[in-house]
Design a protein around this motif. Structure first.
Motif, mmCIF file in Angstrom:
data_model
loop_
_atom_site.group_PDB
_atom_site.id
_atom_site.type_symbol
_atom_site.label_atom_id
_atom_site.label_comp_id
_atom_site.label_asym_id
_atom_site.label_seq_id
_atom_site.Cartn_x
_atom_site.Cartn_y
_atom_site.Cartn_z
ATOM 1 N N ALA A 38 0.854 -1.193 0.000
ATOM 2 C CA ALA A 38 0.000 0.000 0.000
ATOM 3 C C ALA A 38 0.886 1.238 0.000
ATOM 4 C CB ALA A 38 -0.922 0.009 1.214
ATOM 5 N N HIS A 39 0.497 2.220 -0.795
ATOM 6 C CA HIS A 39 1.232 3.492 -0.842
ATOM 7 C C HIS A 39 0.254 4.598 -1.179
ATOM 8 C CE1 HIS A 39 4.346 6.313 -2.897
ATOM 9 N NE2 HIS A 39 4.015 6.722 -1.688
ATOM 10 N N HIS A 65 1.957 7.621 3.532
ATOM 11 C CA HIS A 65 1.753 6.302 4.126
ATOM 12 C C HIS A 65 2.285 5.208 3.198
ATOM 13 C CE1 HIS A 65 -0.677 2.534 4.555
ATOM 14 N NE2 HIS A 65 -0.298 2.695 5.803
ATOM 15 N N VAL A 66 3.049 4.242 3.785
ATOM 16 C CA VAL A 66 3.540 3.068 3.052
ATOM 17 C C VAL A 66 3.432 1.862 3.968
ATOM 18 C CG1 VAL A 66 5.559 1.940 2.037
ATOM 19 C CG2 VAL A 66 5.099 4.339 1.537
ATOM 20 N N ARG A 67 2.982 0.736 3.402
ATOM 21 C CA ARG A 67 2.942 -0.506 4.168
ATOM 22 C C ARG A 67 3.866 -1.534 3.513
ATOM 23 N NH1 ARG A 67 -2.028 -2.500 3.314
ATOM 24 N NH2 ARG A 67 -2.970 -1.294 5.022
ATOM 25 N N PHE A 68 4.780 -2.089 4.318
ATOM 26 C CA PHE A 68 5.665 -3.165 3.892
ATOM 27 C C PHE A 68 5.167 -4.477 4.503
ATOM 28 C CE2 PHE A 68 8.236 0.664 3.977
ATOM 29 C CZ PHE A 68 8.975 0.598 2.801
ATOM 30 N N ALA A 69 4.873 -5.466 3.663
ATOM 31 C CA ALA A 69 4.467 -6.781 4.153
ATOM 32 C C ALA A 69 5.655 -7.731 4.078
ATOM 33 C CB ALA A 69 3.301 -7.332 3.323
ATOM 34 N N VAL A 70 5.860 -8.490 5.127
ATOM 35 C CA VAL A 70 6.958 -9.464 5.154
ATOM 36 C C VAL A 70 6.516 -10.699 4.389
ATOM 37 C CG1 VAL A 70 8.454 -10.871 6.602
ATOM 38 C CG2 VAL A 70 7.751 -8.587 7.376
ATOM 39 N N THR A 71 7.224 -11.021 3.312
ATOM 40 C CA THR A 71 6.869 -12.175 2.491
ATOM 41 C C THR A 71 7.789 -13.364 2.722
ATOM 42 O OG1 THR A 71 8.230 -11.346 0.650
ATOM 43 C CG2 THR A 71 5.901 -10.698 0.696
ATOM 44 N N HIS A 72 8.965 -13.123 3.248
ATOM 45 C CA HIS A 72 9.899 -14.224 3.542
ATOM 46 C C HIS A 72 10.849 -13.750 4.631
ATOM 47 C CE1 HIS A 72 12.268 -17.850 2.897
ATOM 48 N NE2 HIS A 72 13.359 -17.103 2.855
ATOM 49 N N ASP A 73 11.116 -14.635 5.606
ATOM 50 C CA ASP A 73 11.933 -14.214 6.743
ATOM 51 C C ASP A 73 12.723 -15.382 7.307
ATOM 52 O OD1 ASP A 73 13.049 -12.979 8.935
ATOM 53 O OD2 ASP A 73 11.209 -13.004 10.121
ATOM 54 N N ARG A 106 12.870 -17.017 13.981
ATOM 55 C CA ARG A 106 13.188 -17.867 15.131
ATOM 56 C C ARG A 106 12.665 -17.254 16.430
ATOM 57 N NH1 ARG A 106 13.618 -20.656 18.757
ATOM 58 N NH2 ARG A 106 15.231 -22.127 19.409
ATOM 59 N N TRP A 107 12.450 -15.914 16.429
ATOM 60 C CA TRP A 107 12.078 -15.227 17.667
ATOM 61 C C TRP A 107 10.622 -14.797 17.676
ATOM 62 C CZ3 TRP A 107 16.329 -16.814 19.508
ATOM 63 C CH2 TRP A 107 17.513 -16.740 18.761
ATOM 64 N N LEU A 108 10.111 -14.365 16.533
ATOM 65 C CA LEU A 108 8.709 -13.959 16.433
ATOM 66 C C LEU A 108 8.319 -13.913 14.962
ATOM 67 C CD1 LEU A 108 8.894 -10.786 15.388
ATOM 68 C CD2 LEU A 108 9.296 -10.344 17.794
ATOM 69 N N ASP A 109 7.030 -13.762 14.715
ATOM 70 C CA ASP A 109 6.501 -13.713 13.354
ATOM 71 C C ASP A 109 6.146 -12.265 13.031
ATOM 72 O OD1 ASP A 109 5.342 -14.125 10.927
ATOM 73 O OD2 ASP A 109 3.585 -15.205 11.682
ATOM 74 N N LEU A 110 7.063 -11.560 12.373
ATOM 75 C CA LEU A 110 6.817 -10.181 11.969
ATOM 76 C C LEU A 110 5.957 -10.186 10.715
ATOM 77 C CD1 LEU A 110 7.398 -7.164 12.375
ATOM 78 C CD2 LEU A 110 9.442 -7.454 10.954
ATOM 79 N N ARG A 111 4.782 -9.554 10.793
ATOM 80 C CA ARG A 111 3.828 -9.581 9.690
ATOM 81 C C ARG A 111 4.005 -8.401 8.729
ATOM 82 N NH1 ARG A 111 -0.445 -13.039 10.993
ATOM 83 N NH2 ARG A 111 0.441 -14.806 12.106
ATOM 84 N N SER A 112 4.084 -7.183 9.274
ATOM 85 C CA SER A 112 4.180 -6.009 8.411
ATOM 86 C C SER A 112 4.737 -4.828 9.190
ATOM 87 C CB SER A 112 2.806 -5.645 7.837
ATOM 88 O OG SER A 112 1.918 -5.247 8.869
ATOM 89 N N ALA A 113 5.185 -3.843 8.421
ATOM 90 C CA ALA A 113 5.669 -2.583 8.988
ATOM 91 C C ALA A 113 5.022 -1.455 8.213
ATOM 92 C CB ALA A 113 7.189 -2.502 8.900
ATOM 93 N N GLU A 114 4.381 -0.547 8.915
ATOM 94 C CA GLU A 114 3.742 0.601 8.290
ATOM 95 C C GLU A 114 4.414 1.881 8.758
ATOM 96 O OE1 GLU A 114 -0.646 0.615 7.671
ATOM 97 O OE2 GLU A 114 -0.602 -1.009 9.134
ATOM 98 N N VAL A 115 4.551 2.819 7.855
ATOM 99 C CA VAL A 115 5.138 4.111 8.207
ATOM 100 C C VAL A 115 4.251 5.216 7.661
ATOM 101 C CG1 VAL A 115 6.636 4.013 6.158
ATOM 102 C CG2 VAL A 115 7.171 5.588 8.025
ATOM 103 N N THR A 116 3.956 6.173 8.507
ATOM 104 C CA THR A 116 3.195 7.358 8.106
ATOM 105 C C THR A 116 4.012 8.595 8.467
ATOM 106 O OG1 THR A 116 2.026 7.457 10.233
ATOM 107 C CG2 THR A 116 0.975 6.219 8.470
#
Length: 326
Positions: free
Chosen positions: A232-233, A237-245, A250-260
């Motif tokens: 999304a842009h 505003h921009v949304r980054f979705a994690v597609t591969h990690d 190993r520590w947590l499941d990061l789904r997305s990062a949004e910045v406004t």
């Protein structure tokens, strides 16, 4: 001095050592069983295993201080966990306080009972008083029950640049500096370089992290990376979705990062980073606050990373949607 009295302390010391070693060996076998069943990230491991070690030591040996012996046994177990169980230093650092806490909960009643002049057998019986509570805590994440796992953190900073400058920074490969927060000084995965430019929907980023190094015997460093796609842009505003990690998974499941971002009254830019993640470690009452705090520090680190001028790069308007680099 009687020869028998000289040998008695040696015999007691040997019994104590044998009891500790037997408890640790049994704990390692229990770990193998949990790992085979896919339960190594549940409370059955992080609560049940240290409780088992402390209980076995406290009941099986007759030390002057049950608490001291239980803590010593846990310390030895943590020291052996890295090389023998192929764990990393981060796991040991984060789990150690929980292991020590459970050792004290199990062993302290025995010492308290002894101080109140009760018989040794009665003191040992007090160790079982906490078993029902420990058993309940250890069932989290095994299918019996679980606490909420989804988490969101947001960090807002006002940076000394215009909104247009910040947007250009966001569209360019960032320069990753060493993290400043003390918490992030723990050897978590650290980003080293990023590939990919542009802010069009479909554009990608591939971030390379420092290689993973476990404490396992004969282990080798393995590469780690994270791939993100812009989903999304809109203006500000921009949304980054994690597609591969393979870095944080190993520590947590990061789904997305949004910045406004938006202009502030002082002529600067107000930037908010929001991280959506899912907790993967149990128990939630222990790892939940730790992971939330870690994510807050990570969001602050992202804000600092993109608040410094970068070299000229492709502007958002010039980057076609779908731009992708590997």
């Amino acid at each position: 001095m009687d020869e028998t009295s000289e040998r008695e302390p040696m015999t007691r010391a040997r019994r104590q050592l044998v009891g500790v070693l037997v408890a640790l060996f049994a704990a390692m076998l229990l770990y193998k069983v949990l790992h085979a069943g896919g339960l190594e990230q549940t409370a059955l491991f992080y609560v049940g295993l240290p409780a088992f070690i402390a209980l076995a030591v406290a009941i099986g040996v007759r030390p002057k201080s049950a608490t001291g012996t239980a803590l010593a046994a846990v310390t030895i177990g943590l020291a052996l966990a890295g090389p023998l169980l192929n764990e990393g230093i981060v796991c040991l650092v984060l789990a150690a306080p929980l292991f020590y806490l459970l050792a004290v909960i199990i062993a302290a009643p025995i010492d308290l009972a002894r101080r109140s002049a009760r018989k040794s057998r009665g003191g040992r019986a007090h160790a079982f008083a906490t078993v029902p509570l420990i058993a309940l805590l250890a069932l989290e994440g095994t299918g019996a029950y679980e606490l909420p796992r989804d988490g969101i953190v947001a960090v807002t900073r006002t940076i000394a640049m215009s909104p247009a400058q910040f947007e250009r920074n966001l569209a360019s490969p960032p320069h990753f500096a060493a993290p400043k927060p003390v918490f992030l000084q723990i050897p978590f995965p650290r980003p080293q370089q990023s590939e990919g430019t542009g802010l069009g929907v479909g554009a990608h980023r591939v971030i390379a992290f420092n290689p993973h190094r476990s404490l396992g015997i004969g282990s080798h460093p393995t590469p780690r990376s994270m791939r993100l796609a812009i989903t999304a842009h809109t203006p500000g505003h921009v949304r980054f979705a994690v597609t591969h990690d393979t870095a944080l998974a190993r520590w947590l499941d990061l789904r997305s990062a949004e910045v406004t971002w938006q202009p502030s009254p002082t002529g600067r830019t107000e930037v908010t980073w929001t991280l959506h993640y899912r907790r993967t470690f149990d128990p939630g009452w222990y790892f939940g606050p730790i992971q939330k705090y870690g994510m807050e520090q990570a969001a602050a680190y992202l804000s600092d990373t993109f608040s410094h001028p970068t070299a000229p790069a492709t502007t958002p308007s010039a980057a076609p949607a779908g731009t992708s680099t590997r």
